[in-house]
Design a protein around this motif. Sequence first.
Motif, PDB file in Angstrom:
ATOM      1  N   ARG A   1      11.996  -3.205   0.185  1.00 48.86           N
ATOM      2  CA  ARG A   1      11.778  -4.095  -0.959  1.00 48.86           C
ATOM      3  C   ARG A   1      10.686  -3.580  -1.883  1.00 48.86           C
ATOM      4  NH1 ARG A   1       9.012 -10.007  -0.325  1.00 48.86           N
ATOM      5  NH2 ARG A   1       9.188 -10.719  -2.498  1.00 48.86           N
ATOM      6  N   TYR A   2       9.591  -3.100  -1.313  1.00 50.35           N
ATOM      7  CA  TYR A   2       8.425  -2.739  -2.122  1.00 50.35           C
ATOM      8  C   TYR A   2       8.517  -1.348  -2.743  1.00 50.35           C
ATOM      9  CZ  TYR A   2       5.368  -6.758  -1.507  1.00 50.35           C
ATOM     10  OH  TYR A   2       4.810  -8.017  -1.589  1.00 50.35           O
ATOM     11  N   VAL A   3       8.896  -0.358  -1.946  1.00 48.46           N
ATOM     12  CA  VAL A   3       8.878   1.022  -2.446  1.00 48.46           C
ATOM     13  C   VAL A   3       9.903   1.207  -3.560  1.00 48.46           C
ATOM     14  CG1 VAL A   3       9.136   3.451  -1.786  1.00 48.46           C
ATOM     15  CG2 VAL A   3       7.939   1.872  -0.271  1.00 48.46           C
ATOM     16  N   ALA A   4      10.988   0.445  -3.497  1.00 50.80           N
ATOM     17  CA  ALA A   4      12.006   0.540  -4.550  1.00 50.80           C
ATOM     18  C   ALA A   4      11.504   0.022  -5.901  1.00 50.80           C
ATOM     19  CB  ALA A   4      13.254  -0.241  -4.131  1.00 50.80           C
ATOM     20  N   ARG A   5      10.355  -0.619  -5.918  1.00 48.76           N
ATOM     21  CA  ARG A   5       9.795  -1.109  -7.179  1.00 48.76           C
ATOM     22  C   ARG A   5       9.061  -0.027  -7.962  1.00 48.76           C
ATOM     23  NH1 ARG A   5       9.498  -6.619  -7.976  1.00 48.76           N
ATOM     24  NH2 ARG A   5      10.499  -7.828  -6.316  1.00 48.76           N
TER      25      ARG A   5
ATOM     26  N   ALA B   1       0.832  -1.210   0.000  1.00 47.98           N
ATOM     27  CA  ALA B   1       0.000   0.000   0.000  1.00 47.98           C
ATOM     28  C   ALA B   1       0.866   1.260   0.000  1.00 47.98           C
ATOM     29  CB  ALA B   1      -0.942  -0.003   1.197  1.00 47.98           C
ATOM     30  N   SER B   2       1.981   1.229   0.735  1.00 45.87           N
ATOM     31  CA  SER B   2       2.897   2.376   0.711  1.00 45.87           C
ATOM     32  C   SER B   2       3.535   2.535  -0.669  1.00 45.87           C
ATOM     33  CB  SER B   2       3.995   2.210   1.764  1.00 45.87           C
ATOM     34  OG  SER B   2       3.468   2.358   3.069  1.00 45.87           O
ATOM     35  N   ALA B   3       3.854   1.414  -1.295  1.00 47.45           N
ATOM     36  CA  ALA B   3       4.396   1.484  -2.658  1.00 47.45           C
ATOM     37  C   ALA B   3       3.375   2.084  -3.611  1.00 47.45           C
ATOM     38  CB  ALA B   3       4.819   0.094  -3.124  1.00 47.45           C
TER      39      ALA B   3
ATOM     40  N   ASN C   1       5.396   8.364   3.734  1.00 49.89           N
ATOM     41  CA  ASN C   1       4.532   7.241   4.099  1.00 49.89           C
ATOM     42  C   ASN C   1       4.690   6.996   5.593  1.00 49.89           C
ATOM     43  OD1 ASN C   1       3.756   6.392   1.348  1.00 49.89           O
ATOM     44  ND2 ASN C   1       5.884   5.726   1.145  1.00 49.89           N
ATOM     45  N   SER C   2       3.601   6.918   6.332  1.00 49.36           N
ATOM     46  CA  SER C   2       3.655   6.626   7.764  1.00 49.36           C
ATOM     47  C   SER C   2       2.729   5.447   8.052  1.00 49.36           C
ATOM     48  CB  SER C   2       3.218   7.847   8.580  1.00 49.36           C
ATOM     49  OG  SER C   2       3.035   7.508   9.941  1.00 49.36           O
ATOM     50  N   VAL C   3       3.333   4.332   8.492  1.00 44.65           N
ATOM     51  CA  VAL C   3       2.535   3.130   8.754  1.00 44.65           C
ATOM     52  C   VAL C   3       2.513   2.751  10.227  1.00 44.65           C
ATOM     53  CG1 VAL C   3       3.044   2.279   6.440  1.00 44.65           C
ATOM     54  CG2 VAL C   3       4.412   1.451   8.356  1.00 44.65           C
ATOM     55  N   GLY C   4       3.290   3.456  11.061  1.00 44.01           N
ATOM     56  CA  GLY C   4       3.284   3.152  12.482  1.00 44.01           C
ATOM     57  C   GLY C   4       1.942   3.473  13.106  1.00 44.01           C
ATOM     58  N   LEU C   5       1.468   2.585  13.956  1.00 44.19           N
ATOM     59  CA  LEU C   5       0.170   2.799  14.599  1.00 44.19           C
ATOM     60  C   LEU C   5       0.273   2.379  16.057  1.00 44.19           C
ATOM     61  CD1 LEU C   5      -2.701   3.745  13.834  1.00 44.19           C
ATOM     62  CD2 LEU C   5      -3.324   1.347  13.587  1.00 44.19           C
ATOM     63  N   ASN C   6       0.217   3.358  16.941  1.00 44.83           N
ATOM     64  CA  ASN C   6       0.296   3.104  18.375  1.00 44.83           C
ATOM     65  C   ASN C   6      -0.904   3.778  19.032  1.00 44.83           C
ATOM     66  OD1 ASN C   6       0.882   3.210  21.172  1.00 44.83           O
ATOM     67  ND2 ASN C   6       3.083   3.103  20.765  1.00 44.83           N
ATOM     68  N   PRO C   7      -1.816   2.997  19.629  1.00 49.02           N
ATOM     69  CA  PRO C   7      -3.003   3.607  20.241  1.00 49.02           C
ATOM     70  C   PRO C   7      -2.677   4.646  21.310  1.00 49.02           C
ATOM     71  CG  PRO C   7      -3.288   1.230  20.065  1.00 49.02           C
ATOM     72  CD  PRO C   7      -1.849   1.523  19.715  1.00 49.02           C
ATOM     73  N   GLN C   8      -1.457   4.562  21.883  1.00 44.47           N
ATOM     74  CA  GLN C   8      -1.075   5.500  22.940  1.00 44.47           C
ATOM     75  C   GLN C   8      -0.183   6.648  22.436  1.00 44.47           C
ATOM     76  OE1 GLN C   8      -0.816   1.916  23.872  1.00 44.47           O
ATOM     77  NE2 GLN C   8      -2.913   2.327  24.503  1.00 44.47           N
TER      78      GLN C   8
END
Length: 308
Positions: free
Chosen positions: A140-144, A110-112, A208-215
């Motif tokens: 691996r993915y974004v470099a594609r 999804a980030s790619a 791209n930001s994929v980190g998800l921390n409820p706190q």
Amino acid sequence: MILLRREEVRALLDPEALIDAVATALVDVSAGTASVPPRIAALTPLGLLGAMVGYVPSLGVLAAKLVAVFPQNAGMPTHRALIAVFDPRTGTPVAVLDGEEITAQRTAAASALATRLLAREEAAVLALVGTGVQAASHARYVARVRRFRTVLVAGRDPAKAAKLAAEIGGQAAAIEEAVRSADVICATTHAREPVVRMRWVRPGTHVNSVGLNPQGQELDGIGGALLAVESRASAFAAPPAGANELRGIAPETAVELGALVSGSSPGRTSREQVTAYKSVGIAAEDAAAAALVLRRARETGVGTPIEM
């Protein structure tokens, strides 16, 4: 019914095909034809167990994922997951898949996709902020989708950053240095306090930001960036479905990736514009990956038949 283990799932996932499958699923989400309610979770003192269900008609897939997230795990994965796939015509269970590999790869896919849609064509420097499974998968993915001249790896633990940089052929750097130097940034942490400051992001960069921390949150906000999300209904919901970075932002100001794919919403409007994709992870992506794996498993005869 078949069982597909992690090694089998990894072997059956093709990055190019997965990026395209995620794009198809997100078009369904934005068109309103998919059924993808926001994630729910049971919280424990040390982690959570989330439930994500989705139906994606264009891919003919109905699936559910259970994912356990325990950030304190040492010497073992912080994310554990199982995916069950059902026949969308009868509700019959047809497969159980390892979900760890799918989670790692569909998130990066999804980030790619977001990078393909929003980053400048001439983007040459990629910064990975984070040193875990998602950072490696994003490398691996974004470099594609863009040809990067330099890949910078930064994290709160310099030794881990150096190790990952050596593994992927990148260069270790301090977080601020990496962010200030990058054309594309992938933040992949579980930080409670922001590790990426938007004031460090130079004009024209895609984040791209994929980190998800409820706190907490890994970005200190979105600033004036063009904001893209998978689904406004999920991204702007309260945790554990939504992202803390988006609190106080009007949902209607965000564009959905599916709308960018279909062309119903505009993307980048200038070379200097900063763009930001905030991922929360939705079931349509898991369903898309599961459908791809299951189809290839049937074609190749991979998997273990099981009786319920």
